[in-house]
Design a protein around this motif. Structure first.
Motif, mmCIF file in Angstrom:
data_model
loop_
_atom_site.group_PDB
_atom_site.id
_atom_site.type_symbol
_atom_site.label_atom_id
_atom_site.label_comp_id
_atom_site.label_asym_id
_atom_site.label_seq_id
_atom_site.Cartn_x
_atom_site.Cartn_y
_atom_site.Cartn_z
ATOM 1 N N THR A 99 0.924 -1.137 -0.199
ATOM 2 C CA THR A 99 -0.190 -0.144 0.012
ATOM 3 C C THR A 99 0.793 1.277 0.201
ATOM 4 O O THR A 99 0.273 2.484 0.200
ATOM 5 C CB THR A 99 -0.818 -0.176 1.223
ATOM 6 N N ASP A 100 2.202 1.209 -0.267
ATOM 7 C CA ASP A 100 2.971 2.168 -0.077
ATOM 8 C C ASP A 100 2.669 3.340 -1.216
ATOM 9 O O ASP A 100 2.685 2.764 -2.353
ATOM 10 C CB ASP A 100 4.372 1.963 -0.209
ATOM 11 N N GLY A 101 2.487 4.463 -1.003
ATOM 12 C CA GLY A 101 2.034 5.477 -2.019
ATOM 13 C C GLY A 101 0.840 5.153 -2.535
ATOM 14 O O GLY A 101 0.378 5.961 -3.744
ATOM 15 N N HIS A 123 -3.131 8.181 7.130
ATOM 16 C CA HIS A 123 -3.894 9.290 6.757
ATOM 17 C C HIS A 123 -5.008 9.326 7.800
ATOM 18 O O HIS A 123 -5.990 9.910 7.599
ATOM 19 C CB HIS A 123 -4.436 8.758 5.523
ATOM 20 N N THR A 174 -1.572 9.285 -2.026
ATOM 21 C CA THR A 174 -0.461 10.037 -1.936
ATOM 22 C C THR A 174 -0.689 11.566 -1.363
ATOM 23 O O THR A 174 -1.824 11.819 -0.977
ATOM 24 C CB THR A 174 0.155 10.289 -3.583
ATOM 25 N N LEU A 175 0.274 12.386 -1.272
ATOM 26 C CA LEU A 175 0.209 13.458 -0.659
ATOM 27 C C LEU A 175 -0.820 14.474 -1.236
ATOM 28 O O LEU A 175 -1.167 15.273 -0.773
ATOM 29 C CB LEU A 175 1.460 14.013 -0.628
#
Length: 354
Positions: free
Chosen positions: A120-122, A173, A125-126
């Motif tokens: 689930t990395d990224g 998040h 996103t930001l």
């Protein structure tokens, strides 16, 4: 009609029924993948509603299958669904659904891989900071993790996600809710109260990190092919503050161990009865207690005491793994240990163990 309602509404173009799709593509469930298809639209919609509110949410769905649950997620207002599916036989019908939702200004992102190995990395996103919510606020982020999980991977997936919650991986998040299906017997273990036969390590790890709620049960007869067991839909919402203030690896190891029972993993070497006595003395735990008799508060005391011991005794204690051939409580390696054990038995009024 309110603006938010208009934004959340979506009308998909006419699509063939799931049963027709399976028939047209000649798709049959594969036993080695533990596949059972849920085709009833009413149940799929009820499953999607268990993850509400979905308006404007981004959803990670595990096990899309032919896309029935995915359709209902969009109909309930999801803005983006990231679907993870191992079986590429479903690629044509999922890509057809992908084209349909794009026409409605929604996004379906597909990954044909094993959910166990999916990172689930990224994933969120930001640039999607508006999806996030502060961990300690009452507001939940606009992210959901859902899945009609294959039975053969549901347990390892849940254990991975619980560790991710503790370490706030995708949960960076905020307190992302999970809506998942499990075999009813396993769901009973997750939700089991103290002193019930189903209570064990999954109960403790789930309940110390999450608020767990049974949404509804689904009969095995509702699946194709018919499942031999019933299924339970469970909703998990991470707690703002874990009920055990100890790093996850220590809680997990304590949950795997059996403090004094033979032929099980133990926390301490057989020649360190002093540590076992100290653990009981510091926590006030009765030596004859079984794991299902311990409340979360009592298990928290044990974990905190064990964590303190690992800090004072060195990393070797945490790294130690021993499968006992005899009851550590009965082990006497020296006269000093025996004397201490007798004193401890008097303290706990457990003379039958000496």
């Amino acid at each position: 009609m309110s603006v938010s309602t208009v934004k959340s509404a979506i009308r998909l173009p006419p699509l063939p029924s799931l049963a027709d799709l399976l028939r047209m593509l000649d798709l049959r469930a594969r036993r080695q993948l533990s596949q059972n298809f849920l085709l009833e639209p009413r149940l799929l919609n009820k499953l999607a509603k268990a993850a509400k509110p979905l308006a404007g949410c981004h959803v990670l769905e595990i096990g899309c299958g032919p896309g029935g649950f995915t359709r209902e997620l969009f109909r309930e207002g999801a803005q983006r669904v990231v679907g993870v599916e191992l079986d590429r036989r479903f690629q044509p019908c999922l890509e057809n659904l992908q084209d349909c939702v794009r026409a409605a200004d929604r996004d379906l992102e597909l990954h044909f891989t094993s959910a166990v190995n999916f990172s689930t990395d990224g994933l969120f996103t930001l640039r999607e900071q508006d999806l996030s919510a502060d961990w300690h606020s009452q507001q939940l982020p606009k992210i959901r993790l859902v899945g009609n999980l294959p039975f053969n991977i549901s347990t390892p997936l849940l254990m991975t996600w619980l560790q991710d919650i503790a370490e706030r991986a995708v949960w960076q998040h905020g307190r992302v809710p999970l809506v998942l299906t499990f075999q009813k017997e396993f769901a009973d273990r997750l939700l089991a109260d103290t002193w019930t036969r189903s209570r064990g390590r999954p109960s403790i790890l789930t309940q110390y990190l999450c608020e767990a709620r049974r949404c509804f049960d689904i009969s095995g007869r509702a699946f194709l092919p018919q499942a031999k067991v019933d299924v339970t839909v469970v909703r998990l919402v991470p707690l703002r503050q874990p009920l055990i203030p100890v790093p996850y690896p220590y809680v997990n190891k304590a949950g795997q161990a059996r403090i004094r029972f033979p032929k099980q993993k133990t926390l301490f070497p057989p020649d360190r009865c002093d540590l076992l006595i100290r653990l009981f003395a510091e926590t006030g735990t009765q030596p004859q207690c079984t794991p299902r008799e311990l409340s979360i508060a009592q298990f928290s005391d044990l974990c905190q005491a064990y964590h303190r011991m690992c800090q004072t005794e060195g990393s070797e204690l945490f790294d130690f793994t021993y499968i006992g051939k005899e009851d550590l409580w009965r082990t006497r390696k020296s006269g000093a240990a025996e004397g201490a054990e007798r004193a401890d038995c008097q303290l706990f009024h457990c003379g039958e163990y000496c």
